[in-house]
Design a protein around this motif. Structure first.
Motif, PDB file in Angstrom:
ATOM      1  N   ALA A  39      -0.649 -12.775  -9.346  1.00 27.47           N
ATOM      2  CA  ALA A  39      -1.055 -13.634  -9.770  1.00 27.47           C
ATOM      3  C   ALA A  39      -2.080 -15.018  -8.923  1.00 27.47           C
ATOM      4  CB  ALA A  39       0.404 -14.391 -10.177  1.00 27.47           C
ATOM      5  N   LYS A  40      -1.855 -14.634  -7.501  1.00 28.97           N
ATOM      6  CA  LYS A  40      -2.598 -15.583  -6.971  1.00 28.97           C
ATOM      7  C   LYS A  40      -4.314 -14.866  -6.350  1.00 28.97           C
ATOM      8  CE  LYS A  40       1.565 -17.659  -4.529  1.00 28.97           C
ATOM      9  NZ  LYS A  40       2.324 -17.768  -2.929  1.00 28.97           N
ATOM     10  N   GLY A  41      -4.051 -13.804  -6.604  1.00 28.16           N
ATOM     11  CA  GLY A  41      -5.423 -12.797  -6.836  1.00 28.16           C
ATOM     12  C   GLY A  41      -5.464 -12.743  -5.246  1.00 28.16           C
ATOM     13  N   THR A  42      -4.385 -12.275  -4.346  1.00 24.57           N
ATOM     14  CA  THR A  42      -3.526 -11.431  -3.478  1.00 24.57           C
ATOM     15  C   THR A  42      -4.240  -9.715  -3.474  1.00 24.57           C
ATOM     16  OG1 THR A  42      -2.451 -13.399  -2.785  1.00 24.57           O
ATOM     17  CG2 THR A  42      -2.764 -11.235  -1.585  1.00 24.57           C
ATOM     18  N   SER A  43      -5.878  -9.673  -2.615  1.00 22.07           N
ATOM     19  CA  SER A  43      -5.961  -8.303  -2.489  1.00 22.07           C
ATOM     20  C   SER A  43      -5.230  -6.779  -2.880  1.00 22.07           C
ATOM     21  CB  SER A  43      -6.603  -7.688  -2.099  1.00 22.07           C
ATOM     22  OG  SER A  43      -6.681  -8.185  -0.692  1.00 22.07           O
ATOM     23  N   ALA A  71      -0.340  -6.035   1.040  1.00 18.41           N
ATOM     24  CA  ALA A  71       0.393  -5.527   2.056  1.00 18.41           C
ATOM     25  C   ALA A  71       0.735  -5.968   4.236  1.00 18.41           C
ATOM     26  CB  ALA A  71      -0.116  -4.611   2.761  1.00 18.41           C
ATOM     27  N   ARG A  72      -1.015  -6.889   4.089  1.00 22.22           N
ATOM     28  CA  ARG A  72      -0.126  -8.064   5.532  1.00 22.22           C
ATOM     29  C   ARG A  72       1.185  -8.982   5.592  1.00 22.22           C
ATOM     30  NH1 ARG A  72      -5.425  -8.297   6.904  1.00 22.22           N
ATOM     31  NH2 ARG A  72      -5.433 -10.002   5.533  1.00 22.22           N
ATOM     32  N   GLU A  73       0.868  -9.168   4.459  1.00 23.23           N
ATOM     33  CA  GLU A  73       2.299 -10.470   4.334  1.00 23.23           C
ATOM     34  C   GLU A  73       3.731  -9.852   3.925  1.00 23.23           C
ATOM     35  OE1 GLU A  73       2.781 -14.596   2.610  1.00 23.23           O
ATOM     36  OE2 GLU A  73       0.876 -14.040   3.119  1.00 23.23           O
ATOM     37  N   LEU A  74       4.119  -9.216   2.698  1.00 24.33           N
ATOM     38  CA  LEU A  74       5.152  -8.367   2.783  1.00 24.33           C
ATOM     39  C   LEU A  74       5.117  -7.481   4.501  1.00 24.33           C
ATOM     40  CD1 LEU A  74       5.090  -7.627  -1.198  1.00 24.33           C
ATOM     41  CD2 LEU A  74       5.962  -9.793   0.631  1.00 24.33           C
ATOM     42  N   PHE A  75       4.303  -6.983   5.261  1.00 22.72           N
ATOM     43  CA  PHE A  75       4.782  -6.030   6.429  1.00 22.72           C
ATOM     44  C   PHE A  75       4.832  -4.981   5.831  1.00 22.72           C
ATOM     45  CE2 PHE A  75       5.596 -10.784   7.771  1.00 22.72           C
ATOM     46  CZ  PHE A  75       5.221 -10.749   8.927  1.00 22.72           C
ATOM     47  N   ILE A  76       4.256  -4.337   4.732  1.00 24.08           N
ATOM     48  CA  ILE A  76       4.213  -2.896   3.970  1.00 24.08           C
ATOM     49  C   ILE A  76       2.820  -1.814   4.294  1.00 24.08           C
ATOM     50  CG2 ILE A  76       6.876  -3.734   2.851  1.00 24.08           C
ATOM     51  CD1 ILE A  76       4.632  -3.811   0.039  1.00 24.08           C
ATOM     52  N   SER A  77       2.459  -1.377   3.734  1.00 28.85           N
ATOM     53  CA  SER A  77       1.818  -0.761   3.710  1.00 28.85           C
ATOM     54  C   SER A  77       1.394  -0.547   2.508  1.00 28.85           C
ATOM     55  CB  SER A  77       1.774   0.909   4.074  1.00 28.85           C
ATOM     56  OG  SER A  77       2.513   1.807   2.962  1.00 28.85           O
ATOM     57  N   GLU A  78       0.174  -0.484   2.472  1.00 29.85           N
ATOM     58  CA  GLU A  78      -1.367  -0.335   1.270  1.00 29.85           C
ATOM     59  C   GLU A  78      -0.709   0.157  -0.143  1.00 29.85           C
ATOM     60  OE1 GLU A  78      -5.505  -0.932   0.533  1.00 29.85           O
ATOM     61  OE2 GLU A  78      -5.275  -1.416   3.092  1.00 29.85           O
ATOM     62  N   ALA A  79      -0.450   1.747   0.775  1.00 35.40           N
ATOM     63  CA  ALA A  79       0.685   2.764   0.092  1.00 35.40           C
ATOM     64  C   ALA A  79       1.394   2.324  -0.484  1.00 35.40           C
ATOM     65  CB  ALA A  79       0.495   3.877   0.493  1.00 35.40           C
ATOM     66  N   THR A  80       1.879   1.482  -0.203  1.00 33.03           N
ATOM     67  CA  THR A  80       3.602   1.124  -0.787  1.00 33.03           C
ATOM     68  C   THR A  80       3.161  -0.450  -1.196  1.00 33.03           C
ATOM     69  OG1 THR A  80       5.050   1.307   1.579  1.00 33.03           O
ATOM     70  CG2 THR A  80       5.868  -0.007  -0.590  1.00 33.03           C
ATOM     71  N   VAL A  81       2.567  -1.357  -1.208  1.00 31.04           N
ATOM     72  CA  VAL A  81       2.040  -2.119  -2.300  1.00 31.04           C
ATOM     73  C   VAL A  81       1.184  -1.240  -3.586  1.00 31.04           C
ATOM     74  CG1 VAL A  81       0.194  -3.396  -2.903  1.00 31.04           C
ATOM     75  CG2 VAL A  81       1.100  -3.353  -0.817  1.00 31.04           C
ATOM     76  N   LYS A  82       1.003  -0.375  -3.621  1.00 32.38           N
ATOM     77  CA  LYS A  82       0.327   0.208  -5.327  1.00 32.38           C
ATOM     78  C   LYS A  82       1.540   1.252  -5.711  1.00 32.38           C
ATOM     79  CE  LYS A  82      -4.499   1.852  -3.143  1.00 32.38           C
ATOM     80  NZ  LYS A  82      -5.295   3.059  -2.433  1.00 32.38           N
TER      81      LYS A  82
END
Length: 221
Positions: free
Chosen positions: A172-176, A181-192
């Motif tokens: 909602a804040k426009g975060t990529s 992933a960096r903010e939550l300390f997880i991988s991009e795959a996990t974000v997806k």
């Protein structure tokens, strides 16, 4: 005829890889299995990404897999192991038994699903069963799966998990995805993966619709 007793060949040891982000949990499980006959702990991993690497290197019979881990979620690891046609059977061992955890893990290819409060003998039995290719489910999880099959939820009715809400708030804040992933300390795959799950729960197909629907339902703001 000899009076010596017949000696049956020893049963092969079941090799285990322990995956959990908490060192204390890993140490406890290692000690438990190393003190029990019939098991051999090959190694440990602290997240899903490392689990896939260690599984490829060690080729265990069974992987004890936690689900929610910073740096790489268990479901992503299970999915990747399935994609690679890994020989190891994955037995989920976690604290969580919600539909948003249970169903994706089973769909990804987990052989079994146990909760961490399972008695030690039940855990040993489950690992032996998993090594033999049999499905093992804790009673609570089995009940959830039966309910899900009999009465599938309509899209938009299942509540978001805490992590899915965190991801949605950042969207909602426009975060990529990379920044999330960096903010939550997880991988991009996990974000997806989290995005896919929350899209399904909200009954939408993209980020903009997810944010709009979340504000409309009072999930955000």
């Amino acid at each position: 005829m000899s009076d010596e007793p017949l000696i049956s060949p020893a049963e092969p040891l079941i090799s285990v890889l322990i995956v959990d982000d908490h060192p204390v949990v890993r140490d406890g499980l290692r000690g438990m299995f190393e003190s029990a006959p019939g098991f051999r702990v090959l190694g440990e991993a602290a997240d899903g990404v490392e689990a896939v690497e260690r599984a490829a290197a060690l080729d265990p019979d069974v992987i004890l897999m936690d689900l929610r881990m910073p740096g790489g979620a268990g479901v992503d690891a299970i999915r990747e192991l399935t994609r690679r046609a890994a020989r190891a059977k994955v037995l989920v061992l976690t604290t969580y038994d919600t539909d948003s955890d249970t169903l994706p893990a089973i769909e990804a290819g987990a052989t079994g699903y146990l909760l961490k409060d399972a008695p030690r003998d039940e855990l040993f039995t489950a690992v032996r069963a998993a090594a033999a290719g049999r499905t093992v489910l804790s009673p609570a999880v089995a009940s959830r799966l039966v309910s899900a099959v009999r009465t599938p939820k309509a899209p938009g009715n299942e509540p978001l998990s805490t992590r899915e809400r965190e991801v949605l708030a950042l969207v909602a804040k426009g975060t990529s995805n990379r920044e999330i992933a960096r903010e939550l300390f997880i991988s991009e795959a996990t974000v997806k993966t989290h995005l896919t799950h929350l899209y399904g729960k909200l009954g939408v197909n993209d980020r903009a619709a997810a944010v709009a629907t979340a504000y409309e339902r009072g999930i955000l703001g």
